[in-house]
Design a protein around this motif. Structure first.
Motif, mmCIF file in Angstrom:
data_model
loop_
_atom_site.group_PDB
_atom_site.id
_atom_site.type_symbol
_atom_site.label_atom_id
_atom_site.label_comp_id
_atom_site.label_asym_id
_atom_site.label_seq_id
_atom_site.Cartn_x
_atom_site.Cartn_y
_atom_site.Cartn_z
ATOM 1 N N SER A 190 0.885 -1.207 0.059
ATOM 2 C CA SER A 190 0.083 0.120 -0.011
ATOM 3 C C SER A 190 0.829 1.297 -0.161
ATOM 4 O O SER A 190 1.972 1.210 0.493
ATOM 5 C CB SER A 190 -0.923 0.003 1.334
ATOM 6 N N GLU A 225 6.530 4.314 4.547
ATOM 7 C CA GLU A 225 7.193 4.050 5.774
ATOM 8 C C GLU A 225 8.627 3.144 5.552
ATOM 9 O O GLU A 225 9.347 3.436 6.505
ATOM 10 C CB GLU A 225 6.207 3.110 6.737
ATOM 11 N N THR A 274 -3.269 6.908 -3.470
ATOM 12 C CA THR A 274 -3.267 7.285 -1.805
ATOM 13 C C THR A 274 -4.256 6.025 -1.383
ATOM 14 O O THR A 274 -5.012 5.305 -2.165
ATOM 15 C CB THR A 274 -4.005 8.466 -1.848
ATOM 16 N N ASP A 275 -3.879 5.945 -0.340
ATOM 17 C CA ASP A 275 -4.662 4.776 0.551
ATOM 18 C C ASP A 275 -5.414 5.674 1.766
ATOM 19 O O ASP A 275 -6.072 4.898 2.730
ATOM 20 C CB ASP A 275 -4.175 3.643 1.284
ATOM 21 N N GLY A 276 -5.332 6.767 1.786
ATOM 22 C CA GLY A 276 -5.959 7.699 2.973
ATOM 23 C C GLY A 276 -4.824 8.033 3.869
ATOM 24 O O GLY A 276 -4.880 8.941 4.670
ATOM 25 N N GLY A 277 -3.775 7.167 3.981
ATOM 26 C CA GLY A 277 -2.792 7.441 4.935
ATOM 27 C C GLY A 277 -1.494 8.188 4.224
ATOM 28 O O GLY A 277 -0.876 8.917 4.940
ATOM 29 N N ALA A 278 -1.155 7.727 2.996
ATOM 30 C CA ALA A 278 -0.101 8.404 2.588
ATOM 31 C C ALA A 278 -0.259 8.536 0.970
ATOM 32 O O ALA A 278 -1.191 7.880 0.366
ATOM 33 C CB ALA A 278 1.156 7.445 2.543
ATOM 34 N N SER A 279 0.189 9.266 0.234
ATOM 35 C CA SER A 279 0.248 9.444 -1.197
ATOM 36 C C SER A 279 1.679 9.206 -1.892
ATOM 37 O O SER A 279 2.531 9.715 -1.436
ATOM 38 C CB SER A 279 -0.071 11.031 -1.501
ATOM 39 N N GLU A 282 -7.677 -0.618 6.165
ATOM 40 C CA GLU A 282 -6.457 -0.585 7.256
ATOM 41 C C GLU A 282 -6.309 0.991 7.692
ATOM 42 O O GLU A 282 -6.088 1.460 8.744
ATOM 43 C CB GLU A 282 -5.235 -1.084 6.748
ATOM 44 N N GLN A 283 -6.664 2.002 6.626
ATOM 45 C CA GLN A 283 -6.566 3.182 6.868
ATOM 46 C C GLN A 283 -8.017 4.039 7.208
ATOM 47 O O GLN A 283 -7.922 5.119 7.662
ATOM 48 C CB GLN A 283 -5.978 3.979 5.634
ATOM 49 N N THR A 332 1.225 3.482 2.227
ATOM 50 C CA THR A 332 1.495 3.765 3.370
ATOM 51 C C THR A 332 3.028 2.965 3.660
ATOM 52 O O THR A 332 3.666 3.339 4.208
ATOM 53 C CB THR A 332 0.592 3.492 4.474
#
Length: 149
Positions: A40, A46, A79-84, A138-139, A42
């Motif tokens: 993903s 990370e 994006t997954d809502g947490g990171a782009s 998950e996000q 995110t």
């Protein structure tokens, strides 16, 4: 006479195990480039993968980021809502590819940009790949589609 039969049997068994080990090793070596792990945005943000690693990334095409460049080059963010993660792709996009829709791309992460060699889009209005759904859940940004009647 019995020892000769026993000796042949042991030789055949040993030869079979050696052939099995060699064939397993060759299959594993041949498949190492064919296995693409899903990540993903995110997870990529990370723990960025190496520039030589081919993997799949999936999520939603971020609204307002889709830019068509010269020729067939397209830039957008996933994006997954947490990171782009910024993405570049040179080629023809699927017909159903658009902003705020699910996609999965295969490629490499080079200098902070995912360089896609293949882009897949959902094939109808309700389908989204399981990996993308799991990453969005998950996000906490996944919304269940409304059932059609």
């Amino acid at each position: 006479m019995k020892s000769l039969k026993k000796q042949r049997r042991v030789q055949v068994i040993i030869l079979t195990f050696v052939a099995l080990i060699i064939s397993t090793g060759l299959i594993g070596w041949a498949m190492q480039d064919g296995i693409n792990y899903f990540r993903s945005p995110t997870q990529v943000a990370e723990e960025p993968p190496g520039a030589s690693e081919t993997f799949r990334i999936g999520g939603l095409v971020e609204e307002g980021t889709l830019v068509r460049g010269d020729g067939e080059t397209v830039r957008f963010s996933v994006t997954d809502g947490g990171a782009s993660i910024p993405v570049t792709f040179t080629g023809v996009l699927p017909d159903l590819f658009k902003e705020n829709e699910g996609m999965i791309g295969t490629g490499k992460y080079v200098d902070g940009v995912f360089v896609a060699s293949e882009i897949l889009a959902k094939h109808d209005e309700t389908y989204m790949p399981k990996e993308v759904v799991d990453a969005l859940k998950e996000q906490g940004v996944y919304v269940e589609p409304e059932p059609e009647s």
